[in-house]
Design an enzyme around this catalytic site. Structure first.
Site, short mmCIF file in Angstrom:
data_model
loop_
_atom_site.label_atom_id
_atom_site.label_comp_id
_atom_site.label_asym_id
_atom_site.label_seq_id
_atom_site.Cartn_x
_atom_site.Cartn_y
_atom_site.Cartn_z
N CYS A 114 0.82 -1.23 0.00
CA CYS A 114 0.00 0.00 0.00
C CYS A 114 0.85 1.27 0.00
O CYS A 114 0.37 2.34 -0.38
CB CYS A 114 -0.94 0.01 1.20
SG CYS A 114 -2.12 -1.35 1.12
N HIS A 250 -3.32 7.56 1.72
CA HIS A 250 -3.72 6.22 1.29
C HIS A 250 -5.13 5.99 1.83
O HIS A 250 -5.42 6.30 2.99
CB HIS A 250 -2.74 5.19 1.86
CG HIS A 250 -3.20 3.78 1.67
ND1 HIS A 250 -3.68 3.33 0.47
CD2 HIS A 250 -3.26 2.72 2.54
CE1 HIS A 250 -4.02 2.05 0.61
NE2 HIS A 250 -3.77 1.66 1.85
N ASN A 280 -10.14 0.13 -0.50
CA ASN A 280 -8.68 0.18 -0.41
C ASN A 280 -8.10 -0.43 -1.69
O ASN A 280 -8.19 -1.64 -1.89
CB ASN A 280 -8.24 -0.60 0.83
CG ASN A 280 -6.74 -0.55 1.04
OD1 ASN A 280 -5.98 -0.18 0.15
ND2 ASN A 280 -6.31 -0.94 2.22
O1 UT7 Z 1 -3.97 -0.70 3.33
C1 UT7 Z 1 -3.06 -1.38 4.12
C2 UT7 Z 1 -3.23 -1.05 5.52
N1 UT7 Z 1 -4.45 -1.57 6.03
C3 UT7 Z 1 -5.17 -0.84 6.85
O2 UT7 Z 1 -4.83 0.28 7.10
C4 UT7 Z 1 -6.36 -1.48 7.53
C5 UT7 Z 1 -6.31 -1.15 8.97
N2 UT7 Z 1 -7.37 -1.73 9.74
C6 UT7 Z 1 -8.68 -1.36 9.62
O3 UT7 Z 1 -9.04 -0.60 8.74
C7 UT7 Z 1 -9.67 -1.90 10.64
O4 UT7 Z 1 -8.94 -2.54 11.66
C8 UT7 Z 1 -10.72 -2.86 10.05
C9 UT7 Z 1 -11.72 -2.09 9.20
C10 UT7 Z 1 -10.03 -3.93 9.24
C11 UT7 Z 1 -11.51 -3.54 11.19
O5 UT7 Z 1 -12.05 -2.58 12.07
P1 UT7 Z 1 -11.86 -2.74 13.65
O6 UT7 Z 1 -12.65 -1.66 14.27
O7 UT7 Z 1 -10.38 -2.74 13.92
O8 UT7 Z 1 -12.53 -4.12 13.96
P2 UT7 Z 1 -11.89 -5.46 14.55
O9 UT7 Z 1 -10.93 -6.06 13.58
O10 UT7 Z 1 -11.36 -5.17 15.92
O11 UT7 Z 1 -13.17 -6.37 14.65
C12 UT7 Z 1 -14.27 -6.04 15.48
C13 UT7 Z 1 -15.35 -7.09 15.32
C14 UT7 Z 1 -14.83 -8.51 15.45
O12 UT7 Z 1 -15.81 -9.25 16.16
P3 UT7 Z 1 -15.62 -9.57 17.72
O13 UT7 Z 1 -14.33 -10.33 17.81
O14 UT7 Z 1 -15.56 -8.24 18.39
O15 UT7 Z 1 -16.84 -10.37 18.04
C15 UT7 Z 1 -14.78 -9.03 14.03
O16 UT7 Z 1 -14.96 -10.42 13.94
O17 UT7 Z 1 -15.93 -7.01 14.00
C16 UT7 Z 1 -15.96 -8.32 13.41
N3 UT7 Z 1 -15.86 -8.17 11.96
C17 UT7 Z 1 -16.93 -7.99 11.18
N4 UT7 Z 1 -18.24 -7.92 11.45
C18 UT7 Z 1 -19.08 -7.72 10.41
C19 UT7 Z 1 -14.74 -8.18 11.20
N5 UT7 Z 1 -15.08 -8.00 9.91
C20 UT7 Z 1 -16.43 -7.88 9.87
C21 UT7 Z 1 -17.35 -7.69 8.82
N6 UT7 Z 1 -18.66 -7.61 9.14
N7 UT7 Z 1 -16.97 -7.56 7.52
#
Ligand code: UT7
Length: 323
Positions: A114, A250, A280
């Site tokens: 990225c 980005h 992304n």
């Molecule tokens: O481009 C390269 C660099 N990449 C990035 O910059 C990405 C950086 N990360 C992010 O953008 C965020 O961390 C995400 C959008 C990927 C995730 O957001 P988050 O607020 O960090 O959520 P999380 O990973 O902590 O997940 C929270 C909950 C989890 O459930 P539990 O464990 O709390 O029950 C996940 O299983 O959300 C759940 N979850 C979803 N739920 C519904 C993960 N993906 C989904 C989904 N739909 N698609």
């Protein structure tokens, strides 16, 4: 006098197929509401069957040439930032060279995931400053839809396909930070974090693989490292956040974009945002945002721009340029 790499043309290409968040609700335990609120993404484009990274890159480059009023004969080098090339080799850049009908100069790919476009801009600026090339087409192009695990809701809803291109031209300018062109760059990587975001396949492991990400861990690093690299690059140019007209970040997550702007003391009015429409697109996201920002009338000649990106590696960096 200093030889600066000045942007003289921009172009972008997005594949026809638009996929709204709601489409994922049919196959995954997810919702439009979750994707929107956690990432800011509303839709993304996916390449058609048989449509490749170099196809999209060549279309973006053709538009950048038209924007500059130049032809492929006027270009000395092509640099393509991509992690999803058509083939293992030759480079996507040489394929673009052939598609543009360019029979001179040189072409190569840069792979920093990225952060790839920031790395490519930095390389192109150095090629121009050292006199090895005068006009360099810098392209970010990706087909991340090919490396998604469609059963993994935590990654497959986040990424999209597309390409953006900037044509850079060497110009002898005063050598001050009032010059147009690339004024400074800052590149970083830290391989200790290689397991936070990677593809579990590759040539020497005999598979294509799928993208794997510990999203919340990458998130933790992102805001801090992005604000820091942007401020380092500004400092290197003798400038500060107060001088910035546009952050062109980005486009991975609106919350990262907002957090970085806040940490830099800038308002969201100073940020070009396209994540809602593109998702992304990895190395393509910054040139897409620059080209769209110019089309929207946000970015104008003379504006001071800071671009910043972070991704797999971890690799991150920033470029300060005057449009
Ligand atoms: O481009 C390269 C660099 N990449 C990035 O910059 C990405 C950086 N990360 C992010 O953008 C965020 O961390 C995400 C959008 C990927 C995730 O957001 P988050 O607020 O960090 O959520 P999380 O990973 O902590 O997940 C929270 C909950 C989890 O459930 P539990 O464990 O709390 O029950 C996940 O299983 O959300 C759940 N979850 C979803 N739920 C519904 C993960 N993906 C989904 C989904 N739909 N698609």
């Amino acid at each position: 006098m200093t030889r600066r790499a000045v942007v003289v043309g921009t172009g972008h290409y997005l594949p026809k197929r638009v996929v709204e968040n709601a489409e994922f609700e049919a196959t995954l335990d997810t919702s439009d509401e979750w994707i929107r609120s956690r990432s800011g993404i509303e839709r993304r484009h996916f390449a058609a069957e048989g449509e490749t990274t170099s196809d999209m890159a060549a279309k973006a480059a053709t538009r950048a040439l038209a924007d500059a009023g130049l032809t492929a004969d006027d270009v000395d080098a092509i640099v393509v930032a991509t992690s999803t090339p058509d083939l293992t080799f030759p480079s996507a850049a040489t394929m673009v060279q052939s598609k543009l009908g360019m029979t001179r100069g040189f072409a190569f790919d840069v792979q920093a995931v990225c952060a790839g476009f920031v790395y490519a801009l930095s390389n192109a600026s150095a090629l121009i400053a050292s006199g090895q090339a005068n006009r360099v087409m810098v392209i970010g192009a990706e087909t991340f839809s090919r490396i998604m695990d469609w059963t993994d809701r935590s990654t497959c809803v986040l990424f999209g396909d597309g390409a953006g291109a900037l044509l850079l031209e060497g110009q002898e300018l005063a050598g001050t930070n009032k010059d147009r062109g690339i004024l400074s760059t800052d590149l970083n990587s830290d391989g200790r974090y290689k397991d936070l975001l990677y593809v579990d396949g590759g040539v020497s492991t005999q598979s294509t693989g799928h993208l794997r990400m510990q999203g919340n861990q990458v998130f933790r690093h992102a805001v801090e490292k992005l604000a820091s690299t942007a401020n380092t690059a500004l400092d290197r140019a003798g400038l500060s956040a107060d001088d910035v007209d546009w952050i062109v970040p980005h486009q991975a997550n609106i919350r990262i974009i907002q957090g970085t702007a806040k940490k830099m003391g800038l308002s969201m009015d100073n940020v070009v945002v396209t994540v809602q429409d593109h998702g992304n697109t990895s190395a393509a996201s910054i040139p897409l945002a620059l080209s769209v920002g110019k089309e929207r009338g946000q970015i104008k000649e003379g504006d001071l721009i800071v671009t910043e990106a972070i991704g797999g590696g971890l690799a991150w960096g920033a470029v300060v340029l005057r449009w």
